[in-house]
Each structure stands twice: as structure tokens, then as C-alpha cells.
Design a protein around this motif. Structure first.
Motif, PDB file in Angstrom:
ATOM      1  N   ASP A  87      32.524 -83.131  80.372  1.00 31.18           N
ATOM      2  CA  ASP A  87      32.071 -83.588  81.656  1.00 31.18           C
ATOM      3  C   ASP A  87      30.789 -82.772  82.496  1.00 31.18           C
ATOM      4  OD1 ASP A  87      31.441 -85.067  83.842  1.00 31.18           O
ATOM      5  OD2 ASP A  87      33.747 -85.431  84.762  1.00 31.18           O
ATOM      6  N   PRO A  88      29.657 -83.458  82.565  1.00 32.13           N
ATOM      7  CA  PRO A  88      28.870 -82.554  83.295  1.00 32.13           C
ATOM      8  C   PRO A  88      29.051 -81.997  84.740  1.00 32.13           C
ATOM      9  CG  PRO A  88      27.768 -84.553  82.197  1.00 32.13           C
ATOM     10  CD  PRO A  88      29.177 -84.742  82.419  1.00 32.13           C
ATOM     11  N   SER A  89      29.994 -82.684  85.250  1.00 30.92           N
ATOM     12  CA  SER A  89      30.418 -82.553  86.653  1.00 30.92           C
ATOM     13  C   SER A  89      31.758 -81.693  86.553  1.00 30.92           C
ATOM     14  CB  SER A  89      30.580 -83.639  87.522  1.00 30.92           C
ATOM     15  OG  SER A  89      31.778 -84.263  86.949  1.00 30.92           O
ATOM     16  N   ARG A  90      31.976 -80.868  85.363  1.00 24.99           N
ATOM     17  CA  ARG A  90      33.150 -80.243  85.409  1.00 24.99           C
ATOM     18  C   ARG A  90      33.118 -78.947  86.334  1.00 24.99           C
ATOM     19  NH1 ARG A  90      30.267 -79.374  81.159  1.00 24.99           N
ATOM     20  NH2 ARG A  90      29.636 -77.462  80.234  1.00 24.99           N
ATOM     21  N   PRO A  91      34.081 -78.184  86.796  1.00 19.36           N
ATOM     22  CA  PRO A  91      33.985 -77.206  87.543  1.00 19.36           C
ATOM     23  C   PRO A  91      33.070 -75.877  87.116  1.00 19.36           C
ATOM     24  CG  PRO A  91      35.984 -77.202  86.736  1.00 19.36           C
ATOM     25  CD  PRO A  91      35.611 -78.662  86.392  1.00 19.36           C
ATOM     26  N   LYS A  92      32.477 -75.032  87.695  1.00 16.57           N
ATOM     27  CA  LYS A  92      31.928 -73.955  87.219  1.00 16.57           C
ATOM     28  C   LYS A  92      32.605 -72.824  87.492  1.00 16.57           C
ATOM     29  CE  LYS A  92      28.057 -76.448  86.324  1.00 16.57           C
ATOM     30  NZ  LYS A  92      27.859 -76.800  84.821  1.00 16.57           N
ATOM     31  N   PHE A  93      32.602 -71.963  86.562  1.00 17.18           N
ATOM     32  CA  PHE A  93      33.507 -70.589  86.799  1.00 17.18           C
ATOM     33  C   PHE A  93      32.714 -69.354  86.784  1.00 17.18           C
ATOM     34  CE2 PHE A  93      36.704 -72.969  83.598  1.00 17.18           C
ATOM     35  CZ  PHE A  93      37.407 -73.411  84.463  1.00 17.18           C
ATOM     36  N   GLY A  94      33.252 -68.323  87.552  1.00 14.68           N
ATOM     37  CA  GLY A  94      32.610 -66.972  87.675  1.00 14.68           C
ATOM     38  C   GLY A  94      32.658 -66.291  86.184  1.00 14.68           C
ATOM     39  N   LEU A  95      31.779 -65.188  86.475  1.00 16.05           N
ATOM     40  CA  LEU A  95      31.338 -64.260  85.281  1.00 16.05           C
ATOM     41  C   LEU A  95      32.445 -63.783  84.832  1.00 16.05           C
ATOM     42  CD1 LEU A  95      29.420 -63.085  83.583  1.00 16.05           C
ATOM     43  CD2 LEU A  95      29.335 -61.061  85.325  1.00 16.05           C
ATOM     44  N   ARG A  96      33.590 -63.197  85.732  1.00 14.93           N
ATOM     45  CA  ARG A  96      34.870 -62.461  85.039  1.00 14.93           C
ATOM     46  C   ARG A  96      35.639 -63.544  84.210  1.00 14.93           C
ATOM     47  NH1 ARG A  96      38.519 -58.541  86.717  1.00 14.93           N
ATOM     48  NH2 ARG A  96      40.443 -59.034  85.777  1.00 14.93           N
ATOM     49  N   LYS A  97      35.846 -64.769  84.533  1.00 16.31           N
ATOM     50  CA  LYS A  97      36.436 -65.591  83.717  1.00 16.31           C
ATOM     51  C   LYS A  97      35.639 -66.208  82.573  1.00 16.31           C
ATOM     52  CE  LYS A  97      39.275 -68.339  85.926  1.00 16.31           C
ATOM     53  NZ  LYS A  97      40.271 -67.817  85.315  1.00 16.31           N
ATOM     54  N   ARG A  98      34.468 -66.412  82.654  1.00 20.19           N
ATOM     55  CA  ARG A  98      33.457 -66.732  81.503  1.00 20.19           C
ATOM     56  C   ARG A  98      33.518 -65.484  80.424  1.00 20.19           C
ATOM     57  NH1 ARG A  98      28.009 -69.034  82.783  1.00 20.19           N
ATOM     58  NH2 ARG A  98      28.378 -69.606  80.832  1.00 20.19           N
ATOM     59  N   LEU A  99      33.690 -64.365  80.883  1.00 23.16           N
ATOM     60  CA  LEU A  99      33.709 -63.446  80.132  1.00 23.16           C
ATOM     61  C   LEU A  99      34.947 -63.274  78.810  1.00 23.16           C
ATOM     62  CD1 LEU A  99      32.597 -59.955  81.940  1.00 23.16           C
ATOM     63  CD2 LEU A  99      31.235 -61.463  80.203  1.00 23.16           C
ATOM     64  N   HIS A 100      35.787 -64.054  79.593  1.00 19.63           N
ATOM     65  CA  HIS A 100      36.877 -64.179  78.627  1.00 19.63           C
ATOM     66  C   HIS A 100      36.708 -65.047  77.347  1.00 19.63           C
ATOM     67  CE1 HIS A 100      41.149 -63.804  78.050  1.00 19.63           C
ATOM     68  NE2 HIS A 100      41.653 -65.191  78.622  1.00 19.63           N
ATOM     69  N   HIS A 101      35.543 -65.627  77.561  1.00 21.03           N
ATOM     70  CA  HIS A 101      35.193 -66.642  76.408  1.00 21.03           C
ATOM     71  C   HIS A 101      33.840 -65.990  75.660  1.00 21.03           C
ATOM     72  CE1 HIS A 101      38.375 -69.222  77.534  1.00 21.03           C
ATOM     73  NE2 HIS A 101      37.848 -69.169  78.624  1.00 21.03           N
ATOM     74  N   PHE A 102      33.588 -64.578  75.804  1.00 23.34           N
ATOM     75  CA  PHE A 102      32.657 -64.202  75.392  1.00 23.34           C
ATOM     76  C   PHE A 102      32.929 -63.755  73.796  1.00 23.34           C
ATOM     77  CE2 PHE A 102      29.613 -60.513  74.094  1.00 23.34           C
ATOM     78  CZ  PHE A 102      28.439 -60.937  74.616  1.00 23.34           C
ATOM     79  N   THR A 103      32.668 -64.404  72.829  1.00 22.44           N
ATOM     80  CA  THR A 103      33.137 -64.144  71.554  1.00 22.44           C
ATOM     81  C   THR A 103      32.378 -63.193  70.672  1.00 22.44           C
ATOM     82  OG1 THR A 103      32.018 -66.251  70.407  1.00 22.44           O
ATOM     83  CG2 THR A 103      34.378 -66.373  71.734  1.00 22.44           C
ATOM     84  N   TRP A 104      32.774 -63.086  69.521  1.00 22.87           N
ATOM     85  CA  TRP A 104      32.021 -62.025  68.295  1.00 22.87           C
ATOM     86  C   TRP A 104      31.080 -62.913  67.915  1.00 22.87           C
ATOM     87  CZ3 TRP A 104      32.655 -57.249  68.327  1.00 22.87           C
ATOM     88  CH2 TRP A 104      34.089 -56.655  68.512  1.00 22.87           C
ATOM     89  N   ALA A 105      31.012 -64.002  68.146  1.00 25.17           N
ATOM     90  CA  ALA A 105      29.868 -65.109  67.519  1.00 25.17           C
ATOM     91  C   ALA A 105      28.446 -64.737  68.271  1.00 25.17           C
ATOM     92  CB  ALA A 105      30.228 -66.496  67.418  1.00 25.17           C
ATOM     93  N   TRP A 106      28.674 -64.184  69.347  1.00 24.71           N
ATOM     94  CA  TRP A 106      27.436 -63.610  69.946  1.00 24.71           C
ATOM     95  C   TRP A 106      26.569 -62.799  69.281  1.00 24.71           C
ATOM     96  CZ3 TRP A 106      24.720 -64.350  74.663  1.00 24.71           C
ATOM     97  CH2 TRP A 106      25.220 -65.631  75.521  1.00 24.71           C
ATOM     98  N   ILE A 441      23.388 -71.161  80.683  1.00 22.75           N
ATOM     99  CA  ILE A 441      23.150 -71.460  82.187  1.00 22.75           C
ATOM    100  C   ILE A 441      23.808 -72.491  82.844  1.00 22.75           C
ATOM    101  CG2 ILE A 441      21.280 -72.278  83.809  1.00 22.75           C
ATOM    102  CD1 ILE A 441      19.030 -70.595  82.160  1.00 22.75           C
ATOM    103  N   VAL A 442      23.967 -73.761  81.776  1.00 22.60           N
ATOM    104  CA  VAL A 442      24.738 -74.626  82.232  1.00 22.60           C
ATOM    105  C   VAL A 442      26.032 -74.576  82.077  1.00 22.60           C
ATOM    106  CG1 VAL A 442      22.614 -76.202  82.041  1.00 22.60           C
ATOM    107  CG2 VAL A 442      24.383 -76.043  80.086  1.00 22.60           C
ATOM    108  N   GLN A 443      26.574 -73.560  81.573  1.00 21.81           N
ATOM    109  CA  GLN A 443      28.023 -73.514  81.036  1.00 21.81           C
ATOM    110  C   GLN A 443      28.589 -74.221  80.056  1.00 21.81           C
ATOM    111  OE1 GLN A 443      30.844 -72.354  84.049  1.00 21.81           O
ATOM    112  NE2 GLN A 443      29.424 -71.314  85.595  1.00 21.81           N
ATOM    113  N   ASP A 444      27.703 -74.661  79.112  1.00 24.02           N
ATOM    114  CA  ASP A 444      28.340 -75.299  77.755  1.00 24.02           C
ATOM    115  C   ASP A 444      28.713 -74.292  76.855  1.00 24.02           C
ATOM    116  OD1 ASP A 444      27.452 -77.763  78.432  1.00 24.02           O
ATOM    117  OD2 ASP A 444      25.682 -77.716  77.403  1.00 24.02           O
TER     118      ASP A 444
END
Length: 457
Positions: A87-106, A441-444
Motif C-alpha cells: 500500500d503506497p500509504s503504508r506507515p514510514k519507518f525510521g532508519l534504525r528499524k529499516r537497518l533491520h532489513h539491510f540485507t547481504w543482497a545490497w 527513498i520511497v521505502q520499497d
């Protein structure tokens, strides 16, 4: 690589059963993109969820059920089962929580950037400033690799237990070798751009880096596959090209040997070539065994879901890089090399057979390339995944192999074809990079359920 939930040999996990009891909408999974969306619940307001099939349902159920143990939704956001990750209007998360999903695929990003710098150096038609552009790309790649490494360390420090989970995860774990593939491109690019021909100290340094890389990646190839064999159980219908990745780093030892051998003293060049050939052979034959599973999966279960079809380009890499390594290592042998000093098996004969073998393997890469192109074009992905970088790095090896073969035959027409191929690959690199930046940027990506730390195929 998610097991088919309809398979009687793969029952629901405890978390999935709990979610099923608490949800009025069952979660389904399919592995063939040709299955009709009618098999899945359709939300008329969000029809794309039906189109996504396995990805939408499986990823969403993983979030709601806490399947991965991340707890992103449960910890203070209050969305629970209502979170729609598409959903494009889904909640946005902060950097700390997003880092939880920073994977080896990067690390597919610096892997592809390093490959691009090598391709620029190898261009058969050079123009003033092109090598400087390649040097700039090389420096950018060093910065990218350093930044991503620090970011990955930050993830592990901020989220304790993520290191083991990332390595043992049935999907993200297979991307761990991309870190070492990035190292391989750095070693080869350093040889091309940063090692002067007469600098003895740096020549020995790059040789030391090669032997260290061989040892580490051999441990990785044996250790990761041993872990997978012991801890995971995958059905043939779940086979994905990422299963090849653990053997890829040791295989690129041959590519490194092909690049550095002709700059080494004769006494060091021969052991490097022998080791490189051994590693290249190991990687190629394991990849061929994986190809058998891949073809079996395609024949029995059809193509992967559209969101993961770009990963099919990974199959282009092993034979392409092996063809490149064959020619490079043969040319890296001393010109006076003669094993028995009888003129029978000398360097010229070895180089002839290297070209023949390279052409055979190049043809296999070409076949896989067209299979992947047709699969992606027939059903393009809608959402960005880091697996899109598979459309860059393996194809870099394919173009480099084509350039090497063209150089051996001195065919100017083919050289111009490789120039056109290189331009197309650069355009693809820019295309994927744009969507990569946009997705951040859009948290996809770096978002619950949207990364490689969730089983969605």
C-alpha cells in the motif's frame, strides 16, 4: 526460497498455523507465475495484491505472524494484521528499524559497479578519458563497498542476533557470498587501475590478496553448502539461481588469476594459474550440477514469479566467467612454458584449447541469457528487488568473455558488437541504479516484508 505451502511434505510452521487461526483470509503460495490470480483472494481496491500472488500473501503473512522474528509491526506501531506492505500509504519507518532489513543482497551493488569498471578497462575501442572514467568508477566502488560494510556492521550492532539470522536464513543467507564477489571485483580492478607494472611491493601484495581470497572462499564454499545441507530442506519447485552463489566466489578466483598472472614473475605465475584453474573448475562443475536442478525446476514448476525472474540472469555468469578465465589464464602463462620441455604440450597448445573451451562455454551463457531475457520481457517485475542487479553483473562477465574471444580472433566486427553490448549494459546499470535509489527513498526496500530476509517465493 520458500517451500510450497501446499506440499504435504512441508507443513505449516508454528507461527503460520497461529496466523491461520487468527485470520479470516488464508495465505497461499504458488511458484508458477502462469497460475491464475483467481486462486487467491482479490481485494478490488488493491488488485495488485492478486497479481503478486505468492509474494503479496506470503510476505504479508510473514509480517503478521512474526515469521522472521523481527517484530517490526508489533513493536509500537499498532498496525498488526492490517499492514499492507504494497500500500503506497503504508506507515514510514525510521532508519534504525529499516537497518533491520539491510540485507547481504545490497552487496550486489558494489559487485556490479566493480564489474562495470573492469568492462570499461577492457573496451576494445578506447577514447581519450575512458580509462579515467573507469578509474572514477573504481574509486566510487571502493567508497560504496566501505559504506555498505559499515552499514551492515551497524545493523548487527543495533539488532543483536541479526548476524546469525542473516547467515542461516533460507533466502538471505544465499546472498552472503555477494560480499566476497564484491571483494573479487575490487582485487581485479585494483590490478587494472592501481598496480604499476614495475612496483614489486604492490605486485607481491596483489599476489597475497589472491591466495588469501582463495583460502577464504574455499572455506565459504564448503562451509555454507555444508550448513545448507544440514539445516535446510528445499523442494525442487523452490529452486532459484541464488543457490549457485556460494560457489561463485571461489570460481572467480580463476578470473582474478587471469587478470594478475601476466603481471607476476614466472615463478609465481604458474602456481597462480594452476590454483585459478582448479578453483574455476570447481565452481563451474558445481554450477553445472545446480543447472540440472534449475532446468528440472523450470520443467516441472515453470518460471519463477515475475518479481524474481531477473535472478535468472545469474545462470549466465558461471560459464561466461569461466570462458573469460580460460583465455586470461592461458595468456598469463609464461611464453616459454613447456611442461615436459619436449615441445608437445606447450603454451601455444594450451592457448588453442583455452579458446576452444571458451567458445563452448560462451554458447552456454548465450543460451541462458536469452532464456532470462524472454522470461523477464514476457512478465516484467513490478516492484524493485535487489535481485535486479543480476541483470548487470553476470552480463558483465558475458560481455568480457565476448571481448576476449574477439581479441583472440582479431575480429573487428565482433569488437564493435561488444561495444554496443557494453553501452546496453551501462544503460541497464543506470536503469537499475535509478530504481534502487528510488526504492530506498520511497521505502520499497529496507522495509518489513520487502527484502531478502523474508521468504516470498
Amino acid at each position: 526460497m520458500e517451500r510450497n505451502l501446499t506440499d504435504s511434505h512441508n507443513p505449516f510452521s508454528r507461527e503460520s498455523r497461529a496466523f491461520a487461526r487468527n485470520s479470516s483470509t488464508p495465505s497461499f503460495t504458488y511458484h508458477n507465475a502462469d497460475q491464475t490470480p483467481d486462486q487467491f483472494p482479490v481485494d478490488e481496491k488493491r488488485p495488485e495484491r492478486a497479481l503478486l500472488g505468492s509474494q503479496g500473501n506470503s510476505a504479508a503473512s510473514s509480517i503478521a505472524g512474526g515469521k522472521e522474528g523481527h517484530g517490526d509491526v508489533e513493536n509500537g506501531h499498532g498496525h498488526g494484521d492490517d499492514l499492507d506492505i504494497f500500500d503506497p500509504s503504508r506507515p514510514k519507518f525510521g532508519l534504525r528499524k529499516r537497518l533491520h532489513h539491510f540485507t547481504w543482497a545490497w552487496f550486489t551493488l558494489p559487485m556490479s559497479t566493480g564489474g562495470l569498471s573492469l568492462l570499461i578497462f577492457a573496451q576494445p575501442h578506447q577514447f581519450p578519458g575512458l580509462r579515467q572514467i573507469g578509474l572514477f568508477v573504481y574509486i566510487v566502488n571502493l567508497i560504496l563497498f566501505t559504506v555498505l560494510t559499515c552499514t551492515m556492521l551497524a545493523r548487527f550492532f543495533l539488532h543483536h542476533g541479526d548476524f546469525y539470522r542473516s547467515l542461516s536464513h533460507p533466502r538471505e543467507g544465499f546472498f552472503f557470498p555477494t560480499y566476497f564477489l564484491s571483494v573479487a571485483t575490487i582485487i581485479t580492478s585494483t590490478q587494472r587501475y592501481a598496480i604499476p607494472a614495475n612496483d614489486t611491493a604492490l605486485i607481491w601484495a596483489i599476489q597475497t590478496a589472491f591466495w588469501g581470497y582463495v583460502v577464504v572462499t574455499l572455506i565459504l564454499a564448503v562451509g555454507q553448502y555444508s550448513f545448507v545441507f544440514a539445516k535446510h530442506s528445499f523442494g525442487l519447485q523452490t529452486m532459484m539461481p541464488t543457490w549457485i552463489l556460494p560457489i561463485f566466489p571461489i570460481m572467480l578466483s580463476g578470473t582474478i588469476a587471469a587478470v594478475i598472472s601476466d603481471t607476476q614473475p614466472d615463478i609465481a605465475a604458474i602456481p597462480i594459474v594452476v590454483a585459478g584453474m582448479s578453483c574455476q573448475g570447481l565452481g563451474l562443475f558445481v554450477a553445472i550440477m545446480m543447472y540440472a536442478h534449475m532446468v528440472g525446476r523450470l520443467m516441472s514448476a515453470g518460471l519463477p514469479h515475475r518479481e524474481h525472474r531477473p535472478g535468472l540472469f545469474m545462470n549466465v555468469g558461471p560459464p561466461a566467467f569461466t570462458a573469460l578465465a580460460f583465455i586470461g589464464m592461458a595468456n598469463g602463462l609464461p611464453d616459454n612454458f613447456d611442461r615436459d620441455m619436449d615441445g608437445f604440450i606447450d603454451v601455444n597448445l594450451i592457448r588453442t584449447f583455452a579458446i576452444i573451451g571458451a567458445i563452448f562455454l560462451w554458447a552456454l551463457s548465450l543460451w541462458w541469457f536469452f532464456i532470462a531475457v524472454i522470461a523477464v520481457v514476457s512478465s516484467p517485475p513490478k516492484y524493485f528487488h535487489l535481485g535486479w542487479w543480476a541483470m548487470v553483473f553476470p552480463n558483465t562477465g558475458f560481455i568480457l568473455a565476448t571481448i576476449s574471444i574477439a581479441n583472440e580472433f582479431g575480429n573487428d566486427a565482433v569488437k564493435w558488437v561488444t561495444t554496443g553490448m557494453s553501452i546496453c549494459l551501462f544503460a541497464m546499470y543506470c536503469f537499475v541504479l535509478f530504481h534502487h535509489i528510488r526504492a530506498v527513498i520511497v521505502q520499497d526496500i529496507m522495509y518489513p516484508g520487502r527484502d531478502e530476509d523474508v521468504e516470498d517465493h
